[in-house]
Scaffold this motif. Structure first.
Motif, PDB file in Angstrom:
ATOM      1  N   LYS A 134       0.884  -1.258   0.191  1.00  7.43           N
ATOM      2  CA  LYS A 134      -0.118   0.218   0.063  1.00  7.43           C
ATOM      3  C   LYS A 134       1.014   1.400   0.010  1.00  7.43           C
ATOM      4  O   LYS A 134       0.485   2.073  -0.636  1.00  7.43           O
ATOM      5  N   ALA A 135       1.952   0.920   0.725  1.00  5.18           N
ATOM      6  CA  ALA A 135       2.738   2.199   0.822  1.00  5.18           C
ATOM      7  C   ALA A 135       3.439   2.524  -0.673  1.00  5.18           C
ATOM      8  O   ALA A 135       3.622   3.650  -1.037  1.00  5.18           O
ATOM      9  N   LEU A 136       3.820   1.364  -1.373  1.00  7.50           N
ATOM     10  CA  LEU A 136       4.314   1.658  -2.818  1.00  7.50           C
ATOM     11  C   LEU A 136       3.239   2.373  -3.622  1.00  7.50           C
ATOM     12  O   LEU A 136       3.682   3.069  -4.439  1.00  7.50           O
ATOM     13  N   GLN A 137       2.068   1.905  -3.302  1.00 10.17           N
ATOM     14  CA  GLN A 137       1.327   2.580  -4.383  1.00 10.17           C
ATOM     15  C   GLN A 137       0.996   3.962  -4.229  1.00 10.17           C
ATOM     16  O   GLN A 137       1.007   4.907  -4.877  1.00 10.17           O
ATOM     17  N   VAL A 138       1.159   4.450  -2.812  1.00 10.76           N
ATOM     18  CA  VAL A 138       0.998   6.085  -2.506  1.00 10.76           C
ATOM     19  C   VAL A 138       2.233   6.621  -3.076  1.00 10.76           C
ATOM     20  O   VAL A 138       2.013   7.885  -3.756  1.00 10.76           O
ATOM     21  N   PHE A 139       3.515   6.064  -2.656  1.00  8.76           N
ATOM     22  CA  PHE A 139       4.617   6.840  -3.271  1.00  8.76           C
ATOM     23  C   PHE A 139       4.596   6.943  -4.662  1.00  8.76           C
ATOM     24  O   PHE A 139       5.066   7.841  -5.351  1.00  8.76           O
ATOM     25  N   GLU A 173      11.830   8.087   5.345  1.00 12.48           N
ATOM     26  CA  GLU A 173      12.932   7.780   4.249  1.00 12.48           C
ATOM     27  C   GLU A 173      13.358   6.043   4.338  1.00 12.48           C
ATOM     28  O   GLU A 173      13.578   5.614   3.066  1.00 12.48           O
ATOM     29  N   THR A 174      13.451   5.600   5.303  1.00  8.27           N
ATOM     30  CA  THR A 174      13.504   4.222   5.549  1.00  8.27           C
ATOM     31  C   THR A 174      12.762   3.326   4.791  1.00  8.27           C
ATOM     32  O   THR A 174      12.784   2.276   4.154  1.00  8.27           O
ATOM     33  N   LEU A 175      11.466   3.832   5.069  1.00  7.34           N
ATOM     34  CA  LEU A 175      10.241   2.914   4.349  1.00  7.34           C
ATOM     35  C   LEU A 175      10.128   3.251   3.006  1.00  7.34           C
ATOM     36  O   LEU A 175      10.068   2.127   2.168  1.00  7.34           O
ATOM     37  N   PHE A 176      10.711   4.309   2.337  1.00  7.10           N
ATOM     38  CA  PHE A 176      10.510   4.379   0.970  1.00  7.10           C
ATOM     39  C   PHE A 176      11.870   3.621   0.475  1.00  7.10           C
ATOM     40  O   PHE A 176      11.574   3.025  -0.674  1.00  7.10           O
ATOM     41  N   ARG A 177      12.903   3.528   1.040  1.00  7.79           N
ATOM     42  CA  ARG A 177      13.961   2.632   0.529  1.00  7.79           C
ATOM     43  C   ARG A 177      13.374   1.002   0.655  1.00  7.79           C
ATOM     44  O   ARG A 177      13.979   0.510  -0.511  1.00  7.79           O
ATOM     45  N   LYS A 178      12.545   0.717   1.390  1.00 11.68           N
ATOM     46  CA  LYS A 178      12.022  -0.627   1.369  1.00 11.68           C
ATOM     47  C   LYS A 178      10.917  -0.744   0.199  1.00 11.68           C
ATOM     48  O   LYS A 178      11.014  -1.607  -0.395  1.00 11.68           O
ATOM     49  N   VAL A 179      10.374   0.337  -0.094  1.00 10.14           N
ATOM     50  CA  VAL A 179       9.522   0.496  -1.358  1.00 10.14           C
ATOM     51  C   VAL A 179      10.288   0.295  -2.564  1.00 10.14           C
ATOM     52  O   VAL A 179       9.925  -0.351  -3.391  1.00 10.14           O
ATOM     53  N   LEU A 180      11.313   0.984  -2.556  1.00 11.02           N
ATOM     54  CA  LEU A 180      12.321   0.895  -3.739  1.00 11.02           C
ATOM     55  C   LEU A 180      12.504  -0.313  -4.060  1.00 11.02           C
ATOM     56  O   LEU A 180      12.636  -1.086  -5.308  1.00 11.02           O
ATOM     57  N   ASP A 181      13.019  -1.119  -3.032  1.00  9.80           N
ATOM     58  CA  ASP A 181      13.437  -2.822  -3.086  1.00  9.80           C
ATOM     59  C   ASP A 181      11.908  -3.590  -3.711  1.00  9.80           C
ATOM     60  O   ASP A 181      12.237  -4.308  -4.733  1.00  9.80           O
ATOM     61  N   LEU A 182      10.878  -3.190  -3.052  1.00  7.87           N
ATOM     62  CA  LEU A 182       9.877  -3.782  -3.679  1.00  7.87           C
ATOM     63  C   LEU A 182       9.564  -3.584  -5.066  1.00  7.87           C
ATOM     64  O   LEU A 182       8.966  -4.373  -5.817  1.00  7.87           O
TER      65      LEU A 182
END
Length: 203
Positions: A24-29, A61-70
């Motif tokens: 869900k975070a990926l979709q928002v970003f 920022e840490t969450l976004f890094r995980k999103v980039l990996d996903l």
């Protein structure tokens, strides 16, 4: 699939699906970009409060890094597949068509998450800018290595500059993302690919 028990504001434990929240975070970003996404929008989309977000993922920022990996794992498998193609031209072709498919998938925002974030995070001293630069350099180096192999195998001429060719491919790919985000159609992007492949016709 990882599940954690975190506490709501009232103190009651609740099962918390890490993978689902990350999706869900990926979709928002992806829709709004890193800078355009607020913590409130993230917590609402993920169905958690801020303490739960911090406990599970750290800061934004840490969450976004995980999103980039996903994002890399889910949305860009065509990159790894392209590198397995038997010729350099096929590598380029599959990579570029993969980008078009990603950008024109109706289930996705019409943009590349990497490109969107690079354009919005323009401060070289920003850790996120540096992270994205490192990821781009790694991708470029991987493509360059594949072209070096093509030269060694006689698939590319010995006077080919593999680094320049890798930069050319990535430049076209990122450029198509910018075009798509401003309304370019699938037909428009395919035309770009055809012209890029014509430029590589001597490969």
């Amino acid at each position: 699939m990882e599940t954690r028990k975190l506490h709501t504001a009232q103190g009651r434990p609740r099962a918390f699906d890490i993978d689902e929240a990350l999706e869900k975070a990926l979709q928002v970003f992806w829709r709004k970009g890193y800078l355009g996404t607020s913590l409130t929008e993230l917590t609402e989309a993920m169905g958690i409060n801020r303490p739960s977000l911090y406990a599970a993922f750290g800061n934004k920022e840490t969450l976004f890094r995980k999103v980039l990996d996903l994002y890399q794992e889910q949305q860009t498998p065509y990159m790894a597949q392209a590198l397995k193609e038997p010729t350099a031209r096929k590598v380029i072709e599959r990579m570029m068509y993969g980008v078009v498919d990603l950008l024109t998938n109706p289930d996705n925002p019409p943009r590349c998450l990497y490109a969107q974030t690079v354009l919005s995070c323009a401060d070289p001293s920003d850790p996120l800018y540096q992270e994205l630069a490192e990821r781009r350099i790694l991708i470029e180096a991987t493509i360059c290595d594949r072209f070096e192999r093509a030269i060694a195998e006689g698939d590319l001429s010995s006077d080919t500059d593999p680094a320049a060719l890798a930069r050319f491919v990535l430049t076209v790919n990122f450029g198509m993302s910018v075009q798509a985000s401003s309304g370019a159609s699938r037909a428009d992007l395919l035309q770009v690919v055809e012209m890029a492949l014509q430029a590589c016709s001597n490969l």
